[in-house]
Structures are given as structure tokens and as C-alpha cells.
Design a protein around this motif. Structure first.
Motif, mmCIF file in Angstrom:
data_model
loop_
_atom_site.group_PDB
_atom_site.id
_atom_site.type_symbol
_atom_site.label_atom_id
_atom_site.label_comp_id
_atom_site.label_asym_id
_atom_site.label_seq_id
_atom_site.Cartn_x
_atom_site.Cartn_y
_atom_site.Cartn_z
ATOM 1 N N THR A 1 0.851 -1.185 0.000
ATOM 2 C CA THR A 1 0.000 0.000 0.000
ATOM 3 C C THR A 1 0.891 1.241 0.000
ATOM 4 O OG1 THR A 1 -0.129 -0.054 2.423
ATOM 5 C CG2 THR A 1 -1.927 -1.090 1.192
ATOM 6 N N TRP A 2 0.356 2.333 -0.566
ATOM 7 C CA TRP A 2 1.050 3.617 -0.589
ATOM 8 C C TRP A 2 0.335 4.585 0.350
ATOM 9 C CZ3 TRP A 2 5.569 4.729 -3.075
ATOM 10 C CH2 TRP A 2 6.017 3.826 -4.054
ATOM 11 N N VAL A 3 1.105 5.316 1.125
ATOM 12 C CA VAL A 3 0.566 6.299 2.059
ATOM 13 C C VAL A 3 1.351 7.597 1.889
ATOM 14 C CG1 VAL A 3 0.104 6.857 4.466
ATOM 15 C CG2 VAL A 3 -0.050 4.480 3.696
ATOM 16 N N LYS A 4 0.625 8.708 1.727
ATOM 17 C CA LYS A 4 1.307 10.003 1.717
ATOM 18 C C LYS A 4 1.361 10.506 3.151
ATOM 19 C CE LYS A 4 1.673 14.492 -0.493
ATOM 20 N NZ LYS A 4 1.119 15.496 -1.419
ATOM 21 N N THR A 5 2.582 10.804 3.612
ATOM 22 C CA THR A 5 2.766 11.130 5.019
ATOM 23 C C THR A 5 2.969 12.614 5.285
ATOM 24 O OG1 THR A 5 5.138 10.678 4.802
ATOM 25 C CG2 THR A 5 3.704 8.852 5.507
ATOM 26 N N SER A 6 3.486 13.364 4.303
ATOM 27 C CA SER A 6 3.738 14.781 4.555
ATOM 28 C C SER A 6 3.801 15.558 3.257
ATOM 29 C CB SER A 6 5.055 14.976 5.330
ATOM 30 O OG SER A 6 6.162 14.551 4.544
ATOM 31 N N ASN A 7 3.592 16.871 3.362
ATOM 32 C CA ASN A 7 3.703 17.801 2.245
ATOM 33 C C ASN A 7 4.906 18.695 2.453
ATOM 34 O OD1 ASN A 7 1.468 17.184 0.595
ATOM 35 N ND2 ASN A 7 0.095 18.314 1.920
ATOM 36 N N TYR A 8 5.497 19.131 1.354
ATOM 37 C CA TYR A 8 6.487 20.196 1.437
ATOM 38 C C TYR A 8 6.697 20.763 0.047
ATOM 39 C CZ TYR A 8 9.866 16.794 -0.393
ATOM 40 O OH TYR A 8 10.497 15.862 -1.156
ATOM 41 N N ALA A 9 7.112 22.008 -0.009
ATOM 42 C CA ALA A 9 7.391 22.660 -1.285
ATOM 43 C C ALA A 9 8.358 23.796 -1.041
ATOM 44 C CB ALA A 9 6.107 23.187 -1.922
ATOM 45 N N ASP B 1 -3.858 21.082 2.915
ATOM 46 C CA ASP B 1 -3.916 19.630 2.822
ATOM 47 C C ASP B 1 -3.300 18.933 4.030
ATOM 48 O OD1 ASP B 1 -5.218 19.706 0.505
ATOM 49 O OD2 ASP B 1 -3.660 18.846 -0.760
ATOM 50 N N ASN B 2 -2.628 19.647 4.905
ATOM 51 C CA ASN B 2 -1.932 19.005 6.006
ATOM 52 C C ASN B 2 -2.876 18.271 6.950
ATOM 53 O OD1 ASN B 2 0.588 19.784 5.128
ATOM 54 N ND2 ASN B 2 0.546 21.715 6.246
ATOM 55 N N ASP B 3 -4.112 18.749 7.066
ATOM 56 C CA ASP B 3 -5.062 18.111 7.973
ATOM 57 C C ASP B 3 -5.482 16.737 7.469
ATOM 58 O OD1 ASP B 3 -6.706 21.282 8.655
ATOM 59 O OD2 ASP B 3 -4.925 20.359 9.539
ATOM 60 N N GLN B 4 -5.263 16.448 6.186
ATOM 61 C CA GLN B 4 -5.711 15.190 5.609
ATOM 62 C C GLN B 4 -4.624 14.124 5.627
ATOM 63 O OE1 GLN B 4 -7.184 16.090 1.690
ATOM 64 N NE2 GLN B 4 -8.438 17.789 2.382
ATOM 65 N N LEU B 5 -3.479 14.395 6.190
ATOM 66 C CA LEU B 5 -2.370 13.465 6.172
ATOM 67 C C LEU B 5 -2.182 12.810 7.544
ATOM 68 C CD1 LEU B 5 0.205 15.563 4.121
ATOM 69 C CD2 LEU B 5 -1.357 13.802 3.296
ATOM 70 N N PRO B 6 -1.687 11.570 7.566
ATOM 71 C CA PRO B 6 -1.395 10.731 6.403
ATOM 72 C C PRO B 6 -2.658 10.155 5.776
ATOM 73 C CG PRO B 6 -0.996 9.519 8.412
ATOM 74 C CD PRO B 6 -1.362 10.918 8.839
ATOM 75 N N ARG B 7 -2.589 9.822 4.494
ATOM 76 C CA ARG B 7 -3.734 9.249 3.801
ATOM 77 C C ARG B 7 -3.256 8.210 2.795
ATOM 78 N NH1 ARG B 7 -3.608 14.415 1.130
ATOM 79 N NH2 ARG B 7 -3.072 14.201 -1.072
ATOM 80 N N ASN B 8 -4.084 7.194 2.585
ATOM 81 C CA ASN B 8 -3.765 6.159 1.616
ATOM 82 C C ASN B 8 -3.896 6.701 0.203
ATOM 83 O OD1 ASN B 8 -3.307 4.277 3.611
ATOM 84 N ND2 ASN B 8 -5.357 3.416 3.534
ATOM 85 N N VAL B 9 -3.008 6.254 -0.667
ATOM 86 C CA VAL B 9 -3.016 6.663 -2.062
ATOM 87 C C VAL B 9 -3.166 5.418 -2.911
ATOM 88 C CG1 VAL B 9 -1.787 7.907 -3.872
ATOM 89 C CG2 VAL B 9 -1.478 8.570 -1.486
#
Length: 271
Positions: A155-163, A173-181
Motif C-alpha cells: 500500500t502507498w501512504v502520503k505522510t507529509s507535504n512540502y514545497a 492539505d496538512n489536515d488530511q495526512l497521512p492518507r492512503n493513495v
């Protein structure tokens, strides 16, 4: 029936138990599946009865299971069920620990402790790349490969954002993490091996961040992180305003303009 705690399917000729049954057995403390035709157990049931080390922090109910008098296949799953039930502090107690199994459907049963069984192997995971840099608006494929026995699921999970720029575009989008992809494709070329790819199209800065590829089977869980960086320009910056300078009094054009203005002024007054 969320309050259901005791359930007996003794001697009902059951040949399988649906993986979805685990959704309705969370509060079960007594489950008798003995004297049926069961050969394998669902991984979701095993996760429910024997949670992984990372899940044991929460309280786990003790359960009494009746699994005897079934023609189990001799694989690492039923062997691990028996060994885990005998460990100190196990959440599962077997009504009868003498389980029988057979190496094939045509073979007669034998006591589990007298057979040589395949050993479960915790998954080992390897991503193709751990750091990926891609252009804004392009497409990218993230891939990881895993080995283990039984064949692990991925399974793939997105754990964090950065730019590096435009952080205000992704902060929501930070409130929605981590989430399955959802992975676009997954395959198992042979027993004990599985690969999975995650395809992302038309990349935006919201796609940038850290992704975790997770491999699990009943013997354990392994994870690998992949960092995706998106580079590019989202909009043209404003050009600096040109300063408007007033012509100098000493310039030739200014002198000519002054002479012309005086000529018309005198002509008008004469007329």
C-alpha cells in the motif's frame, strides 16, 4: 450485531471464511470454527486476532478460538497461529492446540507439531528511487518491490507535504495526512514477490512530499519512504514599472517644443 461476543459455527461444513467477516468480529471473545472444512485463514482475521507490534499499544481483547478438526494446509500461516497462541500474554487461546494439517488437498491429516512447515518471512522492501525530482505539470511513476512469505501486500501512504515555493497552496492539505493513495498497478510475478507502482499525472505542488510504501504479511511489516520534489514556475512575476522621467529643460526637443508653443501663442494674440 456490534455487541455480539459469542459465536459458534461448530460442524457446519464451512470451507472458507470471507475476509470481510473481520469487520463484524471486532468484539468477539468466543469463536468456534471447529469441525469444518477450513483449509486457510484470511489475513484480515489473523490481523484481528494477532495484531502487529505497532498495533499492540492499544488494548487487545482476549479471544477463545476453536480451530481444531479442520483440514488445514501445512503452510506458515497455520504454523504461526499455533506458535503465537502459545506465547506468553497471547491474546488468543485455542480450545484444542492439537491442530492437524496436510501438505496437499489429497493428503491425509497429520498433527501439526510433527510436520516440517514453511517458515513465515517478514517482508523486505526496496524502492526503485528514494528521491525523485519532477517538473510541474509532468507525470511521474514511483515504484517499490517487496519479498516475503506469505506474499506481502503493498500500500502507498502520503505522510507529509512540502514545497520550496507557493507553500500557501498546499497548507490546507496538512489536515488530511497521512492518507492512503491508490496505486495504479500491482503485480506478483511469483510466490513471495510483489511490486507496486504509484502513477501521478499533471503534477502540482500539492503532489510534492513524502510517500511511504508499506509491505505487510502476517509475519510483520516493512516500510520505505520516497520523497518527491516538484519544481517549476506557476505564474509570471510582474514586470517592474518603468519610471517616467520628465524631459530636461536643456534637451533639444524641449527647446523646440517651447519655441513652437510660443509661436502659436503670439500668432493667436495677433489674430
Amino acid at each position: 450485531m456490534p455487541r455480539l461476543q459469542m459465536l459458534s459455527f461448530h460442524n457446519n461444513r464451512l470451507s472458507s471464511v470471507s475476509p470481510h467477516a473481520a469487520l463484524f468480529l471486532a468484539n468477539i471473545t468466543y469463536l468456534d470454527l471447529s469441525s469444518n472444512r477450513l483449509t486457510i485463514l484470511s489475513g484480515k482475521l489473523l490481523d484481528l486476532w494477532f495484531p502487529l507490534s505497532g498495533q499492540r499499544e492499544r488494548s487487545v481483547k482476549r479471544r477463545i478460538l476453536g480451530l481444531h478438526d479442520n483440514p488445514w494446509l501445512c503452510d506458515c500461516q497455520i504454523s504461526l497461529v499455533l506458535s503465537l497462541s502459545m506465547t506468553l500474554g497471547s491474546p488468543v487461546v485455542l480450545m484444542d492446540p492439537l491442530l492437524t494439517c496436510r501438505r496437499s488437498l489429497n493428503q491425509s491429516g497429520m498433527v501439526l507439531t510433527e510436520t516440517e512447515l514453511l517458515h513465515c518471512m517478514r517482508p523486505s522492501i526496496q524502492p526503485v528511487a528514494t528521491r525523485v525530482i519532477s517538473l510541474l505539470g509532468s507525470s511521474v511513476i514511483l515504484r517499490c518491490d517487496a519479498t516475503g512469505y506469505p506474499t506481502p501486500s503493498l500500500t502507498w501512504v502520503k505522510t507529509s507535504n512540502y514545497a520550496d515555493c507557493c507553500r500557501q497552496d498546499i497548507i490546507g492539505d496538512n489536515d488530511q495526512l497521512p492518507r492512503n493513495v491508490e496505486s495504479s498497478m500491482q503485480g506478483s510475478p511469483r510466490v513471495g514477490v510483489r511490486w507496486s507502482i504509484l502513477s501521478l499525472d499533471d503534477l502540482t505542488f500539492k503532489d510534492a512530499g513524502e510517500y511511504r510504501c508499506q509491505a505487510r504479511n502476517m509475519a510483520g511489516i516493512s516500510e520505505a519512504n520516497v520523497k518527491l520534489k516538484v519544481v517549476g514556475v506557476t505564474r509570471l512575476s510582474r514586470l517592474p514599472k518603468m519610471s517616467q522621467k520628465t524631459p530636461s529643460k536643456s534637451s533639444p526637443n524641449n527647446k523646440k517644443h517651447t519655441q513652437t508653443q510660443n509661436y502659436f501663442s503670439h500668432g493667436f494674440s495677433k489674430g
